[in-house]
Design an enzyme around this catalytic site. Sequence first.
Site, PDB file in Angstrom:
ATOM      1  N   LYS A 171       0.855  -1.191   0.000  1.00 22.03           N
ATOM      2  CA  LYS A 171       0.000   0.000   0.000  1.00 22.03           C
ATOM      3  C   LYS A 171       0.888   1.238   0.000  1.00 22.03           C
ATOM      4  O   LYS A 171       1.504   1.579   0.997  1.00 22.03           O
ATOM      5  CB  LYS A 171      -0.898   0.064   1.237  1.00 22.03           C
ATOM      6  CG  LYS A 171      -1.898   1.213   1.127  1.00 22.03           C
ATOM      7  CD  LYS A 171      -2.486   1.637   2.459  1.00 22.03           C
ATOM      8  CE  LYS A 171      -1.782   2.823   3.069  1.00 22.03           C
ATOM      9  NZ  LYS A 171      -1.783   4.070   2.284  1.00 22.03           N
ATOM     10  N   GLY A 224       6.356   5.475   8.946  1.00 24.46           N
ATOM     11  CA  GLY A 224       5.450   6.614   9.056  1.00 24.46           C
ATOM     12  C   GLY A 224       5.517   7.222  10.441  1.00 24.46           C
ATOM     13  O   GLY A 224       6.550   7.141  11.111  1.00 24.46           O
ATOM     14  N   SER A 225       4.411   7.805  10.857  1.00 28.81           N
ATOM     15  CA  SER A 225       4.409   8.550  12.118  1.00 28.81           C
ATOM     16  C   SER A 225       4.340   7.614  13.328  1.00 28.81           C
ATOM     17  O   SER A 225       3.885   6.472  13.215  1.00 28.81           O
ATOM     18  CB  SER A 225       3.205   9.487  12.164  1.00 28.81           C
ATOM     19  OG  SER A 225       2.021   8.731  12.329  1.00 28.81           O
ATOM     20  N   ASN A 226       4.754   8.122  14.474  1.00 28.66           N
ATOM     21  CA  ASN A 226       4.674   7.330  15.709  1.00 28.66           C
ATOM     22  C   ASN A 226       3.235   7.029  16.075  1.00 28.66           C
ATOM     23  O   ASN A 226       2.934   5.943  16.577  1.00 28.66           O
ATOM     24  CB  ASN A 226       5.346   8.092  16.854  1.00 28.66           C
ATOM     25  CG  ASN A 226       6.825   7.875  16.826  1.00 28.66           C
ATOM     26  OD1 ASN A 226       7.456   8.172  15.814  1.00 28.66           O
ATOM     27  ND2 ASN A 226       7.378   7.335  17.886  1.00 28.66           N
ATOM     28  N   GLY A 229       2.168   4.324  13.824  1.00 28.05           N
ATOM     29  CA  GLY A 229       3.010   3.161  14.107  1.00 28.05           C
ATOM     30  C   GLY A 229       2.558   2.419  15.342  1.00 28.05           C
ATOM     31  O   GLY A 229       2.544   1.182  15.376  1.00 28.05           O
ATOM     32  N   GLU A 246       9.306   1.716  11.295  1.00 28.61           N
ATOM     33  CA  GLU A 246      10.315   2.763  11.140  1.00 28.61           C
ATOM     34  C   GLU A 246       9.606   4.094  11.340  1.00 28.61           C
ATOM     35  O   GLU A 246       8.831   4.509  10.478  1.00 28.61           O
ATOM     36  CB  GLU A 246      10.911   2.656   9.720  1.00 28.61           C
ATOM     37  CG  GLU A 246      12.196   3.361   9.579  1.00 28.61           C
ATOM     38  CD  GLU A 246      13.137   2.966  10.673  1.00 28.61           C
ATOM     39  OE1 GLU A 246      13.466   3.857  11.474  1.00 28.61           O
ATOM     40  OE2 GLU A 246      13.502   1.777  10.783  1.00 28.61           O
ATOM     41  N   CYS A 280      12.950  11.534   7.679  1.00 26.67           N
ATOM     42  CA  CYS A 280      12.941  11.012   9.057  1.00 26.67           C
ATOM     43  C   CYS A 280      14.277  11.329   9.694  1.00 26.67           C
ATOM     44  O   CYS A 280      14.378  11.467  10.914  1.00 26.67           O
ATOM     45  CB  CYS A 280      12.779   9.497   9.089  1.00 26.67           C
ATOM     46  SG  CYS A 280      11.429   8.907   8.116  1.00 26.67           S
ATOM     47  N   GLU A 381       8.708  15.832  16.869  1.00 29.40           N
ATOM     48  CA  GLU A 381       9.093  15.845  15.450  1.00 29.40           C
ATOM     49  C   GLU A 381       8.226  16.865  14.706  1.00 29.40           C
ATOM     50  O   GLU A 381       6.998  16.783  14.731  1.00 29.40           O
ATOM     51  CB  GLU A 381       8.897  14.451  14.840  1.00 29.40           C
ATOM     52  CG  GLU A 381       9.412  14.370  13.419  1.00 29.40           C
ATOM     53  CD  GLU A 381       9.337  12.955  12.856  1.00 29.40           C
ATOM     54  OE1 GLU A 381       8.293  12.308  13.013  1.00 29.40           O
ATOM     55  OE2 GLU A 381      10.338  12.516  12.233  1.00 29.40           O
TER      56      GLU A 381
HETATM   57  C1  UN1 Z   1      13.731   8.897   5.424  1.00 33.36           C
HETATM   58  O1  UN1 Z   1      14.003   9.998   5.836  1.00 33.36           O
HETATM   59  O2  UN1 Z   1      12.635   8.377   5.723  1.00 33.36           O
HETATM   60  O3  UN1 Z   1      19.352   8.684   4.918  1.00 33.36           O
HETATM   61  C2  UN1 Z   1      14.617   8.142   4.551  1.00 33.36           C
HETATM   62  C3  UN1 Z   1      18.686   9.417   4.191  1.00 33.36           C
HETATM   63  C4  UN1 Z   1      18.024   8.809   2.981  1.00 33.36           C
HETATM   64  C5  UN1 Z   1      16.795   8.080   3.377  1.00 33.36           C
HETATM   65  C6  UN1 Z   1      15.884   8.861   4.260  1.00 33.36           C
HETATM   66  N1  UN1 Z   1      18.951   7.914   2.334  1.00 33.36           N
HETATM   67  O4  UN1 Z   1      18.553  10.598   4.429  1.00 33.36           O
END
Ligand code: UN1
Length: 490
Positions: A171, A224-226, A229, A246, A280, A381
């Site tokens: 998805k 995605g977001s906490n 998650g 993640e 992230c 965040e």
């Molecule tokens: C992300 O921010 O979700 O390390 C991935 C990095 C990229 C991947 C980021 N290679 O900034």
Amino acid sequence: MQIQNYIDGQWVEVEGKKLAVINPANGQQLAQVPLSTAVEVDMAAKAAKRAQKAWANVPAPKRADYLYEIAFHLKQKKEQLATLLTKEMGKVLEEALGEVQEAIDMAFYMAGEGRRLFGETVPSELSHKFAMSVRTPVGVAGIITPWNFPIAIASWKAFPALVTGNTVVWKPSNETPLIAYEMTKIFNEVGLPAGVINVVFGAGSTVGTAMIEHPDIQIISFTGSNETGSKVAELGGKLLKKVSLELGGKNAVIVMDDADIELAVEGILWSAFGTAGQRCTACSRVIVHKDIKESIVARLREEMKKLTIGNGLDSANKIGPVINKSALEKINKYVQIGKQEGATLLEGGHILSEPPFDQGYYFEPTLFVDVEPHMIIAQEEIFGPVISLIEVSSLEEAIEVNNGVVFGLSSSIFSKDVNTIFKAQHLLDTGIVYVNAGTTGAEIHLPFGGTKGTGNGHRDSGQAALDVYTEWKSVYVDYSGKLQRAQIDV
Ligand code: UN1
């Protein structure tokens, strides 16, 4: 353009409601994404289950051949895909090209695994007995991917799943279905057997939930977001699914008093404002030694004024829009909070609402100083181009501040002292540590993920990703011709 689901090797039209896909740079509608339901998830999961045994029986090097083909297709279409990515997601073209490259790298890397997938052979404690461990696929993997790295993160999850013999239900994010659709076309073009990968477009609350609940899907991998998650973990946990998460970050760059100031400023700018702060891994805190604080702040301000903002297709622009209006509002809300908390706003802090920015979603690169570690802007965040600068007096204090958040994704330290560097890499409680570089830029052959609230102990990328999509099977072969009892007949 009509986006369709891809189920059991067929393009499937979805009736019912659709959602507009908007170019965040100018508000133009690019397409509509269908909002699938649990019915389509059920079709996809069943197709994936039907295909799985045969796929697992294809020798891994042959499964890998499909990934090599995917890599070649991605390579050939790199410019085209990157342009679409910029239009749909907003990141500047140079970064979009980098993201497509990340998916290419992942395809080649995981294709290589087709001839590795190492287990262990170890001596047995008994004579004439052989012991080894092998990886076996889990079954059907459900992958739920975000909009900020829509093709790279999909590749981090789909490719290890496929090479290890799982089939997939994917998805993609509703914000970035077009790039997912192009990737799906490639899956179709390389001739993956029907049901090996299935793509269902729609909302997390319906499609995502139905995937987690579906009895034929054994693994859920989510980025995605906490907030989401933890719901994924709760539901998946209750059903005893393997859940790999993640989630967020509150990543910091630490600048020590012996740092190369110009290099540190470059690293901060790139990792805080690249992708408009929507990685992230983005730097959202700068922890700076008091003796060099003034120089860092002065140089940052000078460089921030030079940052060019606008449509990422124009190579003159270094910073594109954020993903949508609610992201703009969220960033703005945090800026107001920062001011109320008593932090000093030195640069930026506004939504750009005048032409030529008024049709898109642009936020000024923003710098807060006098930030205390406990403030909300230093803890939560923001996912936008906002830096909170915190002053410290020692390495110990810097590390304490770095570690004093609920997240643990990425951190960085600028210093020239080898002892400082090694001490820091040892004590920084994050899944990724950079030395003399910003907080972004992970390479695909190392584990990607974080400690504490950033996830639940799993990793994307690298060899670690294989652990998400496989079970270990320990195999003992006794060729002594007699019953030998471990721990007893020794
Ligand atoms: C992300 O921010 O979700 O390390 C991935 C990095 C990229 C991947 C980021 N290679 O900034």
